[in-house]
Design a protein around this motif. Sequence first.
Motif, PDB file in Angstrom:
ATOM      1  N   UNK A 200       0.849  -1.188   0.000  1.00 14.06           N
ATOM      2  CA  UNK A 200       0.000   0.000   0.000  1.00 14.06           C
ATOM      3  C   UNK A 200       0.881   1.234   0.000  1.00 14.06           C
ATOM      4  N   UNK A 201       0.647   2.101  -0.965  1.00 17.31           N
ATOM      5  CA  UNK A 201       1.339   3.387  -0.981  1.00 17.31           C
ATOM      6  C   UNK A 201       0.327   4.452  -1.327  1.00 17.31           C
ATOM      7  N   UNK A 202       0.588   5.639  -0.862  1.00 25.06           N
ATOM      8  CA  UNK A 202      -0.322   6.725  -1.178  1.00 25.06           C
ATOM      9  C   UNK A 202      -0.315   6.925  -2.695  1.00 25.06           C
ATOM     10  N   UNK A 203      -1.460   6.785  -3.297  1.00 27.00           N
ATOM     11  CA  UNK A 203      -1.541   7.020  -4.737  1.00 27.00           C
ATOM     12  C   UNK A 203      -1.559   5.758  -5.580  1.00 27.00           C
ATOM     13  N   UNK A 204      -0.881   4.718  -5.126  1.00 28.94           N
ATOM     14  CA  UNK A 204      -0.940   3.476  -5.900  1.00 28.94           C
ATOM     15  C   UNK A 204      -0.586   2.267  -5.038  1.00 28.94           C
ATOM     16  N   UNK A 205      -1.217   1.155  -5.377  1.00 24.02           N
ATOM     17  CA  UNK A 205      -1.020  -0.092  -4.659  1.00 24.02           C
ATOM     18  C   UNK A 205      -0.652  -1.189  -5.660  1.00 24.02           C
ATOM     19  N   UNK A 206       0.059  -2.193  -5.180  1.00 23.34           N
ATOM     20  CA  UNK A 206       0.520  -3.209  -6.128  1.00 23.34           C
ATOM     21  C   UNK A 206       0.847  -4.536  -5.450  1.00 23.34           C
ATOM     22  N   UNK A 207       0.920  -5.588  -6.265  1.00 20.98           N
ATOM     23  CA  UNK A 207       1.535  -6.854  -5.880  1.00 20.98           C
ATOM     24  C   UNK A 207       2.938  -6.822  -6.469  1.00 20.98           C
ATOM     25  N   UNK A 208       3.935  -7.043  -5.641  1.00 20.91           N
ATOM     26  CA  UNK A 208       5.310  -6.976  -6.126  1.00 20.91           C
ATOM     27  C   UNK A 208       6.165  -8.027  -5.429  1.00 20.91           C
ATOM     28  N   UNK A 209       7.371  -8.139  -5.940  1.00 14.10           N
ATOM     29  CA  UNK A 209       8.384  -8.908  -5.236  1.00 14.10           C
ATOM     30  C   UNK A 209       8.457 -10.379  -5.614  1.00 14.10           C
ATOM     31  N   UNK A 210       9.264 -11.090  -4.872  1.00 14.17           N
ATOM     32  CA  UNK A 210       9.559 -12.487  -5.182  1.00 14.17           C
ATOM     33  C   UNK A 210       8.328 -13.368  -5.158  1.00 14.17           C
ATOM     34  N   UNK A 211       7.431 -13.066  -4.213  1.00 16.22           N
ATOM     35  CA  UNK A 211       6.272 -13.937  -4.065  1.00 16.22           C
ATOM     36  C   UNK A 211       5.350 -13.811  -5.279  1.00 16.22           C
ATOM     37  N   UNK A 212       5.215 -12.568  -5.755  1.00 14.12           N
ATOM     38  CA  UNK A 212       4.424 -12.364  -6.973  1.00 14.12           C
ATOM     39  C   UNK A 212       5.118 -13.040  -8.155  1.00 14.12           C
ATOM     40  N   UNK A 213       6.425 -12.917  -8.215  1.00 14.94           N
ATOM     41  CA  UNK A 213       7.199 -13.549  -9.286  1.00 14.94           C
ATOM     42  C   UNK A 213       6.982 -15.063  -9.273  1.00 14.94           C
ATOM     43  N   UNK A 214       6.931 -15.618  -8.068  1.00 10.99           N
ATOM     44  CA  UNK A 214       6.726 -17.062  -7.928  1.00 10.99           C
ATOM     45  C   UNK A 214       5.357 -17.448  -8.495  1.00 10.99           C
ATOM     46  N   UNK A 215       4.350 -16.643  -8.177  1.00  8.01           N
ATOM     47  CA  UNK A 215       3.006 -16.899  -8.694  1.00  8.01           C
ATOM     48  C   UNK A 215       3.009 -16.839 -10.219  1.00  8.01           C
ATOM     49  N   UNK A 216       3.690 -15.830 -10.759  1.00  8.53           N
ATOM     50  CA  UNK A 216       3.781 -15.670 -12.213  1.00  8.53           C
ATOM     51  C   UNK A 216       4.415 -16.893 -12.850  1.00  8.53           C
ATOM     52  N   UNK A 217       5.522 -17.345 -12.257  1.00 13.25           N
ATOM     53  CA  UNK A 217       6.258 -18.460 -12.832  1.00 13.25           C
ATOM     54  C   UNK A 217       5.462 -19.766 -12.737  1.00 13.25           C
ATOM     55  N   UNK A 218       4.889 -20.012 -11.553  1.00  9.49           N
ATOM     56  CA  UNK A 218       4.227 -21.301 -11.346  1.00  9.49           C
ATOM     57  C   UNK A 218       2.904 -21.398 -12.102  1.00  9.49           C
ATOM     58  N   UNK A 219       2.357 -20.242 -12.499  1.00 11.80           N
ATOM     59  CA  UNK A 219       1.136 -20.262 -13.298  1.00 11.80           C
ATOM     60  C   UNK A 219       1.412 -19.930 -14.759  1.00 11.80           C
TER      61      UNK A 219
END
Length: 286
Positions: free
Chosen positions: A233-252
């Motif tokens: 959570x950041x003021x102005x924009x929110x996101x999924x980031x980092x290794x865990x998201x990368x893992x989801x991307x790779x495994x799917x």
Amino acid sequence: MFMFWTRSINVKVCDWLTGSGSSLLKVMRSMNQCLPEKVMTHFLGLSGQVLELERQGSGGTWHVGLIRSGGKLILQPGWSTFVSANNISQNDLLHFKFMGESKFEVQIFDSTGYEKFIEESHKLEINIPAIKEELDDLSQNPRKCVAPYNEVIYQGRYIVLNARQKRRAKQLASEVQAGNPAFVIVIRRSNITSKCNICIPIKFSAEHLPKETRDVVLHRPKKEMMWPVKYYYRKGHQSFEGTLWRKFVQENNLQEGDMCLFEMVKAARQITFVVHISKAIPDNVG
DNA sequence: CGGTATTACGAGCTAACTCG
DNA sequence: CGAGTTAGCTCGTAATACCG
């Protein structure tokens, strides 16, 4: 087939957990969503997971969280949505047939014993307000759009949606249970390469997500695996980031042009997203 | 048309890892 | 163990859309 009735909790149990034939009947004495004590021990292993409840014949699937609280197993969240969407009322009889993993097939009978079929107005359609709005956004906002298959057409930094892609989005939306908030993302190069992050629509995060960075869980329908992911959570924009998201991307096996619909299922303090994926290029993973 | 909102992307700092 | 390298986290900002 072994059966028994327990008067106090109005539950009938058949062939408990002996495979796909396992089932239970629950009489809706109230809208209480607790699993009866005498059967909950069989489903402790599903605690913390998102159950798939499929209405026989309707083609509709609802995702309902199963959480453990105060020594009980509670169907929450999503249970009230399931109840209202299926027009369930007191004294209705629900038959939950265990199909393996976390999937149940549900039949609903009224108090006279006749099976209740899902009414047209309750069927899962594209007219789910939140989803329709999101799809309208997809149609109108080039920031969120994409071309067919792997031919991704960029308009400046953004990408352009065509009719085929819109149809794919609508197909995705039909998999979402009415009432659950959701948003749609089209996978771009930057979502899966280099820094690997994905922006969450600010309107969605403002309405449904906490104003703090925290862990959430991604879940795929029909898959047992869950992926913990960091929600920033950041003021102005929110996101999924980092290794865990990368893992989801790779495994799917997410690729540029794939479309992801994030269906939010909030349980007590844990936020879970059921991620419906429409592959730009069909593969055996999705 | 200009101000505001939203989104995408990359800079910079830090932590973790590798290798001599 | 220390220097160099790589990867991750956080934030700022440019680019674009939206709206009055």
